[in-house]
Design a protein around this motif. Sequence first.
Motif, PDB file in Angstrom:
ATOM      1  N   TYR A  20      14.544  54.281  18.867  1.00 39.18           N
ATOM      2  CA  TYR A  20      15.509  53.236  18.997  1.00 39.18           C
ATOM      3  C   TYR A  20      16.656  54.070  17.974  1.00 39.18           C
ATOM      4  CZ  TYR A  20      18.215  49.712  19.050  1.00 39.18           C
ATOM      5  OH  TYR A  20      19.344  48.171  19.687  1.00 39.18           O
ATOM      6  N   LEU A  21      16.679  54.503  16.407  1.00 36.84           N
ATOM      7  CA  LEU A  21      17.672  54.753  15.367  1.00 36.84           C
ATOM      8  C   LEU A  21      18.834  55.887  16.249  1.00 36.84           C
ATOM      9  CD1 LEU A  21      16.571  53.540  12.421  1.00 36.84           C
ATOM     10  CD2 LEU A  21      18.125  52.474  13.728  1.00 36.84           C
ATOM     11  N   ASN A  22      18.076  56.967  16.934  1.00 39.09           N
ATOM     12  CA  ASN A  22      17.978  58.475  16.949  1.00 39.09           C
ATOM     13  C   ASN A  22      18.437  58.122  18.214  1.00 39.09           C
ATOM     14  OD1 ASN A  22      17.078  59.260  14.030  1.00 39.09           O
ATOM     15  ND2 ASN A  22      15.437  60.335  15.054  1.00 39.09           N
ATOM     16  N   ARG A  23      18.443  56.665  18.771  1.00 39.63           N
ATOM     17  CA  ARG A  23      19.177  57.119  20.423  1.00 39.63           C
ATOM     18  C   ARG A  23      20.856  57.099  19.896  1.00 39.63           C
ATOM     19  NH1 ARG A  23      17.056  52.153  23.443  1.00 39.63           N
ATOM     20  NH2 ARG A  23      19.256  52.818  24.371  1.00 39.63           N
ATOM     21  N   ASP A  24      21.203  56.545  18.705  1.00 38.93           N
ATOM     22  CA  ASP A  24      22.373  55.917  18.246  1.00 38.93           C
ATOM     23  C   ASP A  24      23.528  57.483  17.776  1.00 38.93           C
ATOM     24  OD1 ASP A  24      24.496  55.392  16.362  1.00 38.93           O
ATOM     25  OD2 ASP A  24      24.385  53.533  17.479  1.00 38.93           O
ATOM     26  N   LYS A  25      23.819  58.146  18.579  1.00 36.17           N
ATOM     27  CA  LYS A  25      24.680  59.314  17.873  1.00 36.17           C
ATOM     28  C   LYS A  25      24.485  59.180  16.164  1.00 36.17           C
ATOM     29  CE  LYS A  25      29.682  58.049  19.913  1.00 36.17           C
ATOM     30  NZ  LYS A  25      29.720  58.074  18.561  1.00 36.17           N
ATOM     31  N   ASP A  26      25.058  58.634  16.078  1.00 40.18           N
ATOM     32  CA  ASP A  26      25.845  58.230  14.354  1.00 40.18           C
ATOM     33  C   ASP A  26      24.608  57.789  13.336  1.00 40.18           C
ATOM     34  OD1 ASP A  26      28.660  58.366  15.408  1.00 40.18           O
ATOM     35  OD2 ASP A  26      29.162  56.416  15.423  1.00 40.18           O
ATOM     36  N   ILE A  27      23.338  57.870  13.578  1.00 41.40           N
ATOM     37  CA  ILE A  27      22.725  57.223  13.230  1.00 41.40           C
ATOM     38  C   ILE A  27      21.558  58.559  12.889  1.00 41.40           C
ATOM     39  CG2 ILE A  27      20.334  55.945  12.176  1.00 41.40           C
ATOM     40  CD1 ILE A  27      22.467  53.430  13.415  1.00 41.40           C
ATOM     41  N   GLN A  28      20.521  58.918  12.288  1.00 44.25           N
ATOM     42  CA  GLN A  28      19.584  60.090  11.922  1.00 44.25           C
ATOM     43  C   GLN A  28      18.238  59.722  10.884  1.00 44.25           C
ATOM     44  OE1 GLN A  28      20.033  64.072  10.840  1.00 44.25           O
ATOM     45  NE2 GLN A  28      18.541  64.866  11.947  1.00 44.25           N
ATOM     46  N   VAL A  29      17.450  59.271  11.850  1.00 39.86           N
ATOM     47  CA  VAL A  29      16.327  59.117  10.263  1.00 39.86           C
ATOM     48  C   VAL A  29      15.714  60.335  10.202  1.00 39.86           C
ATOM     49  CG1 VAL A  29      13.752  57.662  10.307  1.00 39.86           C
ATOM     50  CG2 VAL A  29      15.120  57.822  11.764  1.00 39.86           C
ATOM     51  N   VAL A  30      15.808  60.208   8.622  1.00 39.34           N
ATOM     52  CA  VAL A  30      15.461  61.800   7.997  1.00 39.34           C
ATOM     53  C   VAL A  30      13.967  62.058   7.277  1.00 39.34           C
ATOM     54  CG1 VAL A  30      18.355  62.704   7.925  1.00 39.34           C
ATOM     55  CG2 VAL A  30      16.911  61.567   6.015  1.00 39.34           C
ATOM     56  N   ALA A  31      13.456  60.881   7.385  1.00 37.28           N
ATOM     57  CA  ALA A  31      12.462  61.622   6.667  1.00 37.28           C
ATOM     58  C   ALA A  31      11.605  59.905   6.785  1.00 37.28           C
ATOM     59  CB  ALA A  31      12.942  61.517   4.873  1.00 37.28           C
ATOM     60  N   GLU A  32      10.424  59.343   6.559  1.00 38.52           N
ATOM     61  CA  GLU A  32       9.294  58.563   6.098  1.00 38.52           C
ATOM     62  C   GLU A  32       8.582  58.532   5.357  1.00 38.52           C
ATOM     63  OE1 GLU A  32       7.270  57.748  10.040  1.00 38.52           O
ATOM     64  OE2 GLU A  32       7.946  59.966  10.389  1.00 38.52           O
ATOM     65  N   ALA A  33       8.180  56.923   4.977  1.00 37.10           N
ATOM     66  CA  ALA A  33       7.075  56.749   3.973  1.00 37.10           C
ATOM     67  C   ALA A  33       6.205  55.723   4.330  1.00 37.10           C
ATOM     68  CB  ALA A  33       7.728  56.291   2.686  1.00 37.10           C
ATOM     69  N   SER A  34       5.174  55.839   4.349  1.00 36.47           N
ATOM     70  CA  SER A  34       4.401  54.875   4.625  1.00 36.47           C
ATOM     71  C   SER A  34       4.241  53.317   2.893  1.00 36.47           C
ATOM     72  CB  SER A  34       2.521  55.279   4.494  1.00 36.47           C
ATOM     73  OG  SER A  34       2.221  55.927   3.666  1.00 36.47           O
ATOM     74  N   ASN A  35       4.197  53.765   1.690  1.00 37.70           N
ATOM     75  CA  ASN A  35       4.866  52.938   0.454  1.00 37.70           C
ATOM     76  C   ASN A  35       5.461  53.286  -0.339  1.00 37.70           C
ATOM     77  OD1 ASN A  35       3.096  54.579  -1.121  1.00 37.70           O
ATOM     78  ND2 ASN A  35       1.597  54.835   0.371  1.00 37.70           N
ATOM     79  N   GLY A  36       5.186  52.284  -1.356  1.00 33.84           N
ATOM     80  CA  GLY A  36       6.411  52.398  -1.985  1.00 33.84           C
ATOM     81  C   GLY A  36       6.422  53.762  -2.541  1.00 33.84           C
TER      82      GLY A  36
END
Length: 217
Positions: A20-36
């Motif tokens: 969903y977020l990467n469909r927006d030309k001004d937003i890019q997901v650069v990393a992900e984590a499964s807990n704090g």
Amino acid sequence: MTKVILCDDHIMFRKGMILYLNRDKDIQVVAEASNGEELLNLLPNVDADIIFLDIEMPVKNGMAALRDIKKIKPDIKVLMVTMHPEEVYGLAARKLGADGYITKSTEPRMILKAVRKLMAGHEFFNREILAKARSKPQGKPVVKLSKRESEVLSLLATGKSNKEVADELSISDKTVSTYKLRLLKKLNAKSVIDLVNFAKYYANTNSSSSESGKIMI
């Protein structure tokens, strides 16, 4: 380009948010984590503007991770994205450094609105939370608990069941349930799940308090 880190223990939610977020030309997901804990380990090495942070996660929950996030990167924005209602956790999250709060039941377009508000230097909380935050007098309000209430809350924070708490305190299961109901009312928790999360949160944020039976909110 706004760079986002997603921190949530549900992989399906993360993958859906990435699409969903990467469909927006001004937003890019650069990393992900499964807990704090995972998040804190990768944070120093990732260039990002905003963290989407869940609350209830294994190993280290979002509330516990918040302070450390701001220590590592004071300027990074943190948007709480969680199933828990804002009236339960919003004020506490803001105090720990969150810049905004949104529930997973919200319309997706509101997430984009929240991102843009945060990047423009504004907060994203509901009006009631901001009003409480701004009208609150200086100094930390205190919830007074009895010795037994404090003991029950502390044991709940370790993940013990009603029976385990009852056995450890030499009281009945029914008595533990009664203390739970009292704690729900005193801490303004909406459910037992919220109460357990509160217990974990307070255990982390009040461990240095020397006043027995008092919880700083």
